[in-house]
Scaffold this motif. Structure first.
Motif, PDB file in Angstrom:
ATOM      1  N   UNK A  46      17.235   8.889  20.050  1.00  0.00           N
ATOM      2  CA  UNK A  46      16.836   7.550  19.629  1.00  0.00           C
ATOM      3  C   UNK A  46      15.570   7.625  18.789  1.00  0.00           C
ATOM      4  N   UNK A  47      15.509   6.758  17.768  1.00  0.00           N
ATOM      5  CA  UNK A  47      14.283   6.589  16.980  1.00  0.00           C
ATOM      6  C   UNK A  47      13.834   5.160  17.211  1.00  0.00           C
ATOM      7  N   UNK A  48      12.670   4.991  17.776  1.00  0.00           N
ATOM      8  CA  UNK A  48      12.210   3.637  18.085  1.00  0.00           C
ATOM      9  C   UNK A  48      10.744   3.481  17.736  1.00  0.00           C
ATOM     10  N   UNK A  49      10.485   2.524  16.854  1.00  0.00           N
ATOM     11  CA  UNK A  49       9.113   2.144  16.535  1.00  0.00           C
ATOM     12  C   UNK A  49       8.998   0.640  16.785  1.00  0.00           C
ATOM     13  N   UNK A  50       7.884   0.067  16.415  1.00  0.00           N
ATOM     14  CA  UNK A  50       7.698  -1.367  16.628  1.00  0.00           C
ATOM     15  C   UNK A  50       8.704  -2.193  15.836  1.00  0.00           C
ATOM     16  N   UNK A  51       9.050  -1.736  14.624  1.00  0.00           N
ATOM     17  CA  UNK A  51       9.926  -2.515  13.746  1.00  0.00           C
ATOM     18  C   UNK A  51      11.325  -1.925  13.580  1.00  0.00           C
ATOM     19  N   UNK A  52      11.515  -0.653  13.938  1.00  0.00           N
ATOM     20  CA  UNK A  52      12.762   0.050  13.594  1.00  0.00           C
ATOM     21  C   UNK A  52      13.359   0.712  14.824  1.00  0.00           C
ATOM     22  N   UNK A  53      14.700   0.671  14.909  1.00  0.00           N
ATOM     23  CA  UNK A  53      15.387   1.279  16.052  1.00  0.00           C
ATOM     24  C   UNK A  53      16.719   1.852  15.586  1.00  0.00           C
ATOM     25  N   UNK A  54      16.938   3.149  15.810  1.00  0.00           N
ATOM     26  CA  UNK A  54      18.221   3.802  15.507  1.00  0.00           C
ATOM     27  C   UNK A  54      18.630   4.644  16.711  1.00  0.00           C
ATOM     28  N   UNK A  55      19.937   4.708  16.961  1.00  0.00           N
ATOM     29  CA  UNK A  55      20.454   5.502  18.078  1.00  0.00           C
ATOM     30  C   UNK A  55      21.472   6.517  17.574  1.00  0.00           C
ATOM     31  N   UNK A  56      21.399   7.722  18.112  1.00  0.00           N
ATOM     32  CA  UNK A  56      22.354   8.783  17.783  1.00  0.00           C
ATOM     33  C   UNK A  56      23.310   8.973  18.960  1.00  0.00           C
ATOM     34  N   UNK A  57      24.614   9.052  18.645  1.00  0.00           N
ATOM     35  CA  UNK A  57      25.636   9.248  19.673  1.00  0.00           C
ATOM     36  C   UNK A  57      26.283  10.621  19.530  1.00  0.00           C
ATOM     37  N   UNK A  58      26.849  11.089  20.616  1.00  0.00           N
ATOM     38  CA  UNK A  58      27.386  12.452  20.649  1.00  0.00           C
ATOM     39  C   UNK A  58      28.640  12.646  19.807  1.00  0.00           C
ATOM     40  N   UNK A  59      29.276  11.561  19.356  1.00  0.00           N
ATOM     41  CA  UNK A  59      30.508  11.704  18.576  1.00  0.00           C
ATOM     42  C   UNK A  59      30.244  11.883  17.076  1.00  0.00           C
ATOM     43  N   UNK A  60      28.995  11.957  16.678  1.00  0.00           N
ATOM     44  CA  UNK A  60      28.664  12.159  15.268  1.00  0.00           C
ATOM     45  C   UNK A  60      28.738  13.646  14.911  1.00  0.00           C
ATOM     46  N   UNK A  61      28.939  13.915  13.624  1.00  0.00           N
ATOM     47  CA  UNK A  61      29.061  15.292  13.147  1.00  0.00           C
ATOM     48  C   UNK A  61      27.725  16.020  13.233  1.00  0.00           C
ATOM     49  N   UNK A  62      27.775  17.350  13.170  1.00  0.00           N
ATOM     50  CA  UNK A  62      26.545  18.155  13.185  1.00  0.00           C
ATOM     51  C   UNK A  62      25.673  17.827  11.975  1.00  0.00           C
ATOM     52  N   UNK A  63      26.322  17.582  10.839  1.00  0.00           N
ATOM     53  CA  UNK A  63      25.575  17.233   9.633  1.00  0.00           C
ATOM     54  C   UNK A  63      24.813  15.930   9.832  1.00  0.00           C
ATOM     55  N   UNK A  64      25.485  14.940  10.393  1.00  0.00           N
ATOM     56  CA  UNK A  64      24.843  13.651  10.665  1.00  0.00           C
ATOM     57  C   UNK A  64      23.660  13.836  11.611  1.00  0.00           C
ATOM     58  N   UNK A  65      23.841  14.665  12.619  1.00  0.00           N
ATOM     59  CA  UNK A  65      22.757  14.920  13.582  1.00  0.00           C
ATOM     60  C   UNK A  65      21.550  15.569  12.906  1.00  0.00           C
ATOM     61  N   UNK A  66      21.817  16.453  11.948  1.00  0.00           N
ATOM     62  CA  UNK A  66      20.725  17.084  11.202  1.00  0.00           C
ATOM     63  C   UNK A  66      19.954  16.043  10.392  1.00  0.00           C
ATOM     64  N   UNK A  67      20.691  15.169   9.719  1.00  0.00           N
ATOM     65  CA  UNK A  67      20.045  14.130   8.918  1.00  0.00           C
ATOM     66  C   UNK A  67      19.312  13.121   9.803  1.00  0.00           C
ATOM     67  N   UNK A  68      19.848  12.876  10.997  1.00  0.00           N
ATOM     68  CA  UNK A  68      19.180  11.978  11.937  1.00  0.00           C
ATOM     69  C   UNK A  68      17.823  12.561  12.330  1.00  0.00           C
ATOM     70  N   UNK A  69      17.770  13.874  12.510  1.00  0.00           N
ATOM     71  CA  UNK A  69      16.502  14.537  12.821  1.00  0.00           C
ATOM     72  C   UNK A  69      15.515  14.378  11.669  1.00  0.00           C
TER      73      UNK A  69
END
Length: 209
Positions: A46-69
């Motif tokens: 999860x990425x959580x700040x005061x204004x922004x929130x994104x969640x990563x789920x296990x069904x995403x590709x490895x590439x997506x997970x890299x970009x999420x990082x």
């Protein structure tokens, strides 16, 4: 027919019926269990700040997970560079939206987290009527269809630009052009340009070309 032969025939018929019953029960149980063998989707980051929130789920590709990082690194800095934010957001969207191979059904549209909220419903309708239209179901992991999987996304050009889209406008929007490499070339887009605007502090895509 003698009584012995008649009894023998009855025993054979009963034995055959029992075998058929066991086979039928096995197939029924196996088929029933198949319906429950659906991958459970879980939150893994999860990425959580005061204004922004994104969640990563296990069904995403490895590439997506890299970009999420990458996105996490950009957004958790003391001062967020919005141009870098827009570039990584573009990579995440493209990696998810155009990777049809990891989608369960044709309504499992990728990249929705990055579409402007008021446009999400129309975006889904358009996607399921075009690029996602012929995606076969893979709920039980038995799909044979050949579908694209994004191998990498590169930023070809990214620049700040005042944007106006319908009633929406942003004096400091971003236009990001990406190039897409697939694991196998199946004729899907290799270059797309995304138009990105702010909604408060969060960035969203309003147009794709």
């Amino acid at each position: 027919m003698s009584k012995r032969k008649k009894d023998k025939r009855i025993i054979i018929l009963i034995a055959a019926a029992i075998v058929l019953f066991i086979i039928a029960a096995f197939l029924l149980m196996n088929g029933g269990s198949k319906k429950t063998e659906v991958e459970e989707v879980k939150k893994v980051d999860n990425i959580k700040t005061k204004e922004i929130d994104y969640t990563l789920y296990n069904n995403k590709s490895d590439l997506y997970k890299d970009y999420f990082s990458e996105l996490k690194e950009v957004l958790l800095k003391d001062k967020v560079d919005d141009l870098e934010y827009a570039k990584v957001l573009a990579k995440l969207f493209v990696a998810d939206f155009y990777s049809l191979a990891d989608k369960k059904t044709n309504t499992d549209v990728g990249g929705l987290d990055f579409i402007y909220p008021d446009m999400k419903e129309n975006f889904i309708l358009k996607a399921t009527d075009t690029i996602y239209k012929y995606v076969e179901s893979n709920v039980y992991g038995d799909r044979k269809q050949s579908l694209p999987k994004v191998k990498s996304v590169e930023i070809k050009k990214a620049e700040p630009k005042p944007l106006k889209y319908g009633k929406l406008s942003d004096g400091l929007g971003y236009v990001v052009t990406t190039t897409i490499a697939y694991e196998k070339d199946l004729g899907f887009p290799k270059e797309v340009t995304l138009y990105i605007i702010h909604k408060d502090k969060k960035l969203f895509i309003v147009e794709i070309k």
